[in-house]
Design a protein around this motif. Structure first.
Motif, PDB file in Angstrom:
ATOM      1  N   GLN A 195     -28.248 -27.011  36.437  1.00  0.00           N
ATOM      2  CA  GLN A 195     -27.912 -25.928  35.498  1.00  0.00           C
ATOM      3  C   GLN A 195     -26.436 -26.026  35.137  1.00  0.00           C
ATOM      4  O   GLN A 195     -25.583 -26.046  36.011  1.00  0.00           O
ATOM      5  N   GLN A 196     -26.146 -26.088  33.847  1.00  0.00           N
ATOM      6  CA  GLN A 196     -24.761 -26.219  33.382  1.00  0.00           C
ATOM      7  C   GLN A 196     -24.107 -24.861  33.093  1.00  0.00           C
ATOM      8  O   GLN A 196     -22.890 -24.766  33.069  1.00  0.00           O
ATOM      9  N   ASP A 197     -24.902 -23.833  32.857  1.00  0.00           N
ATOM     10  CA  ASP A 197     -24.380 -22.519  32.498  1.00  0.00           C
ATOM     11  C   ASP A 197     -23.862 -21.809  33.748  1.00  0.00           C
ATOM     12  O   ASP A 197     -24.641 -21.499  34.656  1.00  0.00           O
ATOM     13  N   PRO A 198     -22.557 -21.512  33.820  1.00  0.00           N
ATOM     14  CA  PRO A 198     -21.995 -20.870  35.016  1.00  0.00           C
ATOM     15  C   PRO A 198     -22.542 -19.463  35.273  1.00  0.00           C
ATOM     16  O   PRO A 198     -22.345 -18.921  36.362  1.00  0.00           O
ATOM     17  N   VAL A 199     -23.236 -18.881  34.332  1.00  0.00           N
ATOM     18  CA  VAL A 199     -23.873 -17.570  34.525  1.00  0.00           C
ATOM     19  C   VAL A 199     -24.786 -17.599  35.743  1.00  0.00           C
ATOM     20  O   VAL A 199     -24.970 -16.581  36.405  1.00  0.00           O
ATOM     21  N   TYR A 200     -25.346 -18.784  36.050  1.00  0.00           N
ATOM     22  CA  TYR A 200     -26.297 -18.908  37.151  1.00  0.00           C
ATOM     23  C   TYR A 200     -25.645 -19.200  38.503  1.00  0.00           C
ATOM     24  O   TYR A 200     -26.327 -19.169  39.517  1.00  0.00           O
ATOM     25  N   TYR A 201     -24.332 -19.500  38.536  1.00  0.00           N
ATOM     26  CA  TYR A 201     -23.714 -19.779  39.832  1.00  0.00           C
ATOM     27  C   TYR A 201     -22.328 -19.176  40.016  1.00  0.00           C
ATOM     28  O   TYR A 201     -21.750 -19.298  41.087  1.00  0.00           O
ATOM     29  N   GLU A 202     -21.789 -18.495  39.016  1.00  0.00           N
ATOM     30  CA  GLU A 202     -20.502 -17.820  39.145  1.00  0.00           C
ATOM     31  C   GLU A 202     -20.678 -16.346  38.792  1.00  0.00           C
ATOM     32  O   GLU A 202     -21.006 -16.007  37.646  1.00  0.00           O
ATOM     33  N   THR A 203     -20.441 -15.472  39.755  1.00  0.00           N
ATOM     34  CA  THR A 203     -20.643 -14.038  39.550  1.00  0.00           C
ATOM     35  C   THR A 203     -19.817 -13.515  38.377  1.00  0.00           C
ATOM     36  O   THR A 203     -20.306 -12.725  37.563  1.00  0.00           O
ATOM     37  N   GLU A 204     -18.576 -13.968  38.264  1.00  0.00           N
ATOM     38  CA  GLU A 204     -17.710 -13.490  37.181  1.00  0.00           C
ATOM     39  C   GLU A 204     -18.275 -13.874  35.819  1.00  0.00           C
ATOM     40  O   GLU A 204     -18.242 -13.083  34.871  1.00  0.00           O
ATOM     41  N   ALA A 205     -18.795 -15.087  35.695  1.00  0.00           N
ATOM     42  CA  ALA A 205     -19.384 -15.534  34.426  1.00  0.00           C
ATOM     43  C   ALA A 205     -20.638 -14.730  34.103  1.00  0.00           C
ATOM     44  O   ALA A 205     -20.882 -14.367  32.949  1.00  0.00           O
ATOM     45  N   ALA A 206     -21.423 -14.420  35.127  1.00  0.00           N
ATOM     46  CA  ALA A 206     -22.634 -13.620  34.917  1.00  0.00           C
ATOM     47  C   ALA A 206     -22.272 -12.233  34.419  1.00  0.00           C
ATOM     48  O   ALA A 206     -22.873 -11.728  33.450  1.00  0.00           O
ATOM     49  N   LYS A 207     -21.280 -11.605  35.039  1.00  0.00           N
ATOM     50  CA  LYS A 207     -20.865 -10.261  34.628  1.00  0.00           C
ATOM     51  C   LYS A 207     -20.251 -10.270  33.238  1.00  0.00           C
ATOM     52  O   LYS A 207     -20.497  -9.362  32.434  1.00  0.00           O
ATOM     53  N   ALA A 208     -19.484 -11.306  32.926  1.00  0.00           N
ATOM     54  CA  ALA A 208     -18.888 -11.416  31.585  1.00  0.00           C
ATOM     55  C   ALA A 208     -19.966 -11.567  30.513  1.00  0.00           C
ATOM     56  O   ALA A 208     -19.766 -11.162  29.362  1.00  0.00           O
ATOM     57  N   ALA A 209     -21.116 -12.119  30.904  1.00  0.00           N
ATOM     58  CA  ALA A 209     -22.232 -12.298  29.967  1.00  0.00           C
ATOM     59  C   ALA A 209     -23.131 -11.065  29.905  1.00  0.00           C
ATOM     60  O   ALA A 209     -24.157 -11.078  29.230  1.00  0.00           O
ATOM     61  N   GLY A 210     -22.759  -9.984  30.633  1.00  0.00           N
ATOM     62  CA  GLY A 210     -23.523  -8.746  30.564  1.00  0.00           C
ATOM     63  C   GLY A 210     -24.532  -8.542  31.677  1.00  0.00           C
ATOM     64  O   GLY A 210     -25.293  -7.572  31.660  1.00  0.00           O
ATOM     65  N   HIS A 211     -24.547  -9.439  32.661  1.00  0.00           N
ATOM     66  CA  HIS A 211     -25.451  -9.291  33.799  1.00  0.00           C
ATOM     67  C   HIS A 211     -24.754  -8.500  34.899  1.00  0.00           C
ATOM     68  O   HIS A 211     -23.538  -8.538  35.014  1.00  0.00           O
ATOM     69  N   ARG A 212     -25.527  -7.830  35.750  1.00  0.00           N
ATOM     70  CA  ARG A 212     -24.911  -7.084  36.854  1.00  0.00           C
ATOM     71  C   ARG A 212     -24.599  -7.975  38.051  1.00  0.00           C
ATOM     72  O   ARG A 212     -23.844  -7.593  38.940  1.00  0.00           O
ATOM     73  N   ASP A 213     -25.200  -9.179  38.080  1.00  0.00           N
ATOM     74  CA  ASP A 213     -24.954 -10.152  39.140  1.00  0.00           C
ATOM     75  C   ASP A 213     -25.567 -11.468  38.648  1.00  0.00           C
ATOM     76  O   ASP A 213     -25.991 -11.557  37.498  1.00  0.00           O
ATOM     77  N   LEU A 214     -25.650 -12.476  39.518  1.00  0.00           N
ATOM     78  CA  LEU A 214     -26.289 -13.733  39.123  1.00  0.00           C
ATOM     79  C   LEU A 214     -27.756 -13.464  38.778  1.00  0.00           C
ATOM     80  O   LEU A 214     -28.479 -12.861  39.577  1.00  0.00           O
ATOM     81  N   PRO A 215     -28.208 -13.895  37.599  1.00  0.00           N
ATOM     82  CA  PRO A 215     -29.626 -13.718  37.268  1.00  0.00           C
ATOM     83  C   PRO A 215     -30.482 -14.727  38.039  1.00  0.00           C
ATOM     84  O   PRO A 215     -30.040 -15.837  38.324  1.00  0.00           O
ATOM     85  N   VAL A 216     -31.697 -14.297  38.371  1.00  0.00           N
ATOM     86  CA  VAL A 216     -32.641 -15.191  39.035  1.00  0.00           C
ATOM     87  C   VAL A 216     -33.231 -16.108  37.968  1.00  0.00           C
ATOM     88  O   VAL A 216     -33.848 -15.628  37.022  1.00  0.00           O
ATOM     89  N   PRO A 217     -33.017 -17.443  38.083  1.00  0.00           N
ATOM     90  CA  PRO A 217     -33.613 -18.360  37.105  1.00  0.00           C
ATOM     91  C   PRO A 217     -35.143 -18.294  37.174  1.00  0.00           C
ATOM     92  O   PRO A 217     -35.713 -18.042  38.247  1.00  0.00           O
TER      93      PRO A 217
END
Length: 151
Positions: A33-55
């Motif tokens: 997975q190249q999208d940091p939303v799936y492994y960096e909490t800060e990137a996930a939150k910046a993308a509007g998620h409350r934490d790492l999303p479950v793939p």
């Protein structure tokens, strides 16, 4: 050995497991997975998620946390050396996140045979929920080869 269609509707005991942040990040990296939303909490939150999303396919990994996962086939008298994974389908209802406690409830939805009984198919639906709310439905098909059929 024919699988008795009477197993349709039977359920395995439900279980719960936590979607742990470290496992999610490891899975994301291990699957490329190249999208940091799936492994960096800060990137996930910046993308509007409350934490790492479950793939999506990680639910299959979480299903393996079932402490009784081997008992279903054993109870049917199925030799695990004769099975293959024949298919997997995912239906999503809500996003799950790291830290969520997810409950898995599995039922047999179909049993059928092909090739004159040489191949028996078991279809199971696993309903994943969080605090009673549906998150996903995983449908898996197992094929059991009968080495004695057709001889």
């Amino acid at each position: 050995m024919a699988i008795d269609p009477a197993v349709i509707g039977s359920r395995t005991p439900e279980f719960s497991t936590v979607a742990e942040r470290g496992r999610l990040a490891f899975f994301a990296r291990a699957t490329g997975q190249q999208d940091p939303v799936y492994y960096e909490t800060e990137a996930a939150k910046a993308a509007g998620h409350r934490d790492l999303p479950v793939p999506p396919t990680f639910f299959f990994c979480l299903e393996m946390d079932n402490p009784d996962r081997g008992s279903f086939l054993a109870d049917l008298g199925v030799d695990v050396r004769t099975i293959l994974h024949a298919g997997q389908r995912f239906e999503f209802h809500e996003q799950a996140y790291a830290g969520d406690t997810l409950t898995f409830s599995t039922e047999v939805t179909d049993v059928y045979s092909k090739k004159g009984g040489a191949l028996e198919f078991i279809v199971r639906a696993t309903h994943v929920s969080r605090a009673g709310a549906p998150i996903a439905t995983l449908t898996s098909t197992i094929v059991v080869r009968d080495p004695k059929a057709g001889k």
